[in-house]
Scaffold this motif. Structure first.
Motif, PDB file in Angstrom:
ATOM      1  N   SER A   1       0.816  -1.216   0.000  1.00 21.21           N
ATOM      2  CA  SER A   1       0.000   0.000   0.000  1.00 21.21           C
ATOM      3  C   SER A   1       0.851   1.268   0.000  1.00 21.21           C
ATOM      4  O   SER A   1       0.315   2.369  -0.065  1.00 21.21           O
ATOM      5  N   ASP A   2       2.166   1.137   0.082  1.00 17.25           N
ATOM      6  CA  ASP A   2       3.075   2.287   0.065  1.00 17.25           C
ATOM      7  C   ASP A   2       3.374   2.650  -1.385  1.00 17.25           C
ATOM      8  O   ASP A   2       4.328   2.169  -1.978  1.00 17.25           O
ATOM      9  N   PHE A   3       2.541   3.518  -1.970  1.00 15.59           N
ATOM     10  CA  PHE A   3       2.667   3.873  -3.382  1.00 15.59           C
ATOM     11  C   PHE A   3       3.942   4.656  -3.688  1.00 15.59           C
ATOM     12  O   PHE A   3       4.463   4.591  -4.791  1.00 15.59           O
ATOM     13  N   ASP A   4       4.456   5.412  -2.720  1.00 19.14           N
ATOM     14  CA  ASP A   4       5.664   6.207  -2.938  1.00 19.14           C
ATOM     15  C   ASP A   4       6.932   5.369  -2.883  1.00 19.14           C
ATOM     16  O   ASP A   4       7.986   5.808  -3.309  1.00 19.14           O
ATOM     17  N   GLY A   5       6.857   4.181  -2.319  1.00 12.89           N
ATOM     18  CA  GLY A   5       8.039   3.348  -2.156  1.00 12.89           C
ATOM     19  C   GLY A   5       8.697   3.602  -0.815  1.00 12.89           C
ATOM     20  O   GLY A   5       8.385   4.571  -0.116  1.00 12.89           O
ATOM     21  N   PRO A   6       9.633   2.764  -0.438  1.00 12.61           N
ATOM     22  CA  PRO A   6      10.230   2.857   0.890  1.00 12.61           C
ATOM     23  C   PRO A   6      11.250   3.979   1.053  1.00 12.61           C
ATOM     24  O   PRO A   6      11.622   4.320   2.173  1.00 12.61           O
ATOM     25  N   LEU A   7      11.705   4.597  -0.044  1.00  9.38           N
ATOM     26  CA  LEU A   7      12.731   5.632   0.060  1.00  9.38           C
ATOM     27  C   LEU A   7      12.149   7.012   0.350  1.00  9.38           C
ATOM     28  O   LEU A   7      12.787   7.830   1.004  1.00  9.38           O
ATOM     29  N   VAL A   8      10.945   7.298  -0.125  1.00  6.62           N
ATOM     30  CA  VAL A   8      10.320   8.604   0.086  1.00  6.62           C
ATOM     31  C   VAL A   8       9.826   8.674   1.532  1.00  6.62           C
ATOM     32  O   VAL A   8       9.095   7.807   1.995  1.00  6.62           O
ATOM     33  N   ASP A   9      10.245   9.712   2.249  1.00  7.10           N
ATOM     34  CA  ASP A   9       9.899   9.897   3.676  1.00  7.10           C
ATOM     35  C   ASP A   9      10.243   8.653   4.487  1.00  7.10           C
ATOM     36  O   ASP A   9       9.476   8.189   5.322  1.00  7.10           O
ATOM     37  N   TYR A  10      11.426   8.106   4.238  1.00  5.44           N
ATOM     38  CA  TYR A  10      11.813   6.836   4.855  1.00  5.44           C
ATOM     39  C   TYR A  10      11.833   6.893   6.376  1.00  5.44           C
ATOM     40  O   TYR A  10      11.468   5.923   7.043  1.00  5.44           O
ATOM     41  N   LYS A  11      12.232   8.026   6.951  1.00  2.74           N
ATOM     42  CA  LYS A  11      12.294   8.121   8.422  1.00  2.74           C
ATOM     43  C   LYS A  11      10.907   8.024   9.054  1.00  2.74           C
ATOM     44  O   LYS A  11      10.726   7.347  10.054  1.00  2.74           O
TER      45      LYS A  11
ATOM     46  N   GLY B   1       9.696   4.576   9.381  1.00  3.62           N
ATOM     47  CA  GLY B   1      10.451   3.688  10.258  1.00  3.62           C
ATOM     48  C   GLY B   1      11.579   2.960   9.557  1.00  3.62           C
ATOM     49  O   GLY B   1      12.116   1.989  10.090  1.00  3.62           O
ATOM     50  N   ASN B   2      11.962   3.410   8.366  1.00  4.30           N
ATOM     51  CA  ASN B   2      13.034   2.770   7.610  1.00  4.30           C
ATOM     52  C   ASN B   2      14.367   3.444   7.903  1.00  4.30           C
ATOM     53  O   ASN B   2      14.418   4.615   8.266  1.00  4.30           O
ATOM     54  N   GLN B   3      15.448   2.699   7.724  1.00  8.83           N
ATOM     55  CA  GLN B   3      16.799   3.232   7.856  1.00  8.83           C
ATOM     56  C   GLN B   3      17.529   2.998   6.543  1.00  8.83           C
ATOM     57  O   GLN B   3      17.393   1.951   5.937  1.00  8.83           O
ATOM     58  N   ILE B   4      18.309   4.006   6.124  1.00  3.09           N
ATOM     59  CA  ILE B   4      19.064   3.901   4.879  1.00  3.09           C
ATOM     60  C   ILE B   4      20.525   4.180   5.177  1.00  3.09           C
ATOM     61  O   ILE B   4      20.852   5.081   5.940  1.00  3.09           O
TER      62      ILE B   4
END
Length: 72
Positions: free
Chosen positions: A26-36, A39-42
């Motif tokens: 359901s995350d249409f923007d993907g995990p990189l957009v607004d990753y923080k 709850g994602n870490q890059i």
């Protein structure tokens, strides 16, 4: 979840793995957009050659601990 192929047609909760997949899909923007905020870490994993061209590898760890790599 309602499974029409079983005798008991009652509503049952979705298994945790299915809930996680629905959340990811359901995350249409993907995990990189607004990753923080998701709850994602890059982190930058390094520079590599891809088809004789320089590229960067990003390591993304999502809030569930799943790790993915992205090349740019």
């Amino acid at each position: 979840m309602v499974n029409p192929f079983v005798e008991n047609k009652g509503v049952e909760p979705l298994p945790p793995e299915d809930l996680k997949n629905i959340s990811d899909e359901s995350d249409f923007d993907g995990p990189l957009v607004d990753y923080k905020s998701k709850g994602n870490q890059i982190e930058l994993s390094g520079k590599e050659m891809l088809d004789d061209k320089p590229g960067y590898r990003l390591k993304l760890t999502n809030k569930y601990g799943d790790v993915r790599s992205y090349f740019f």
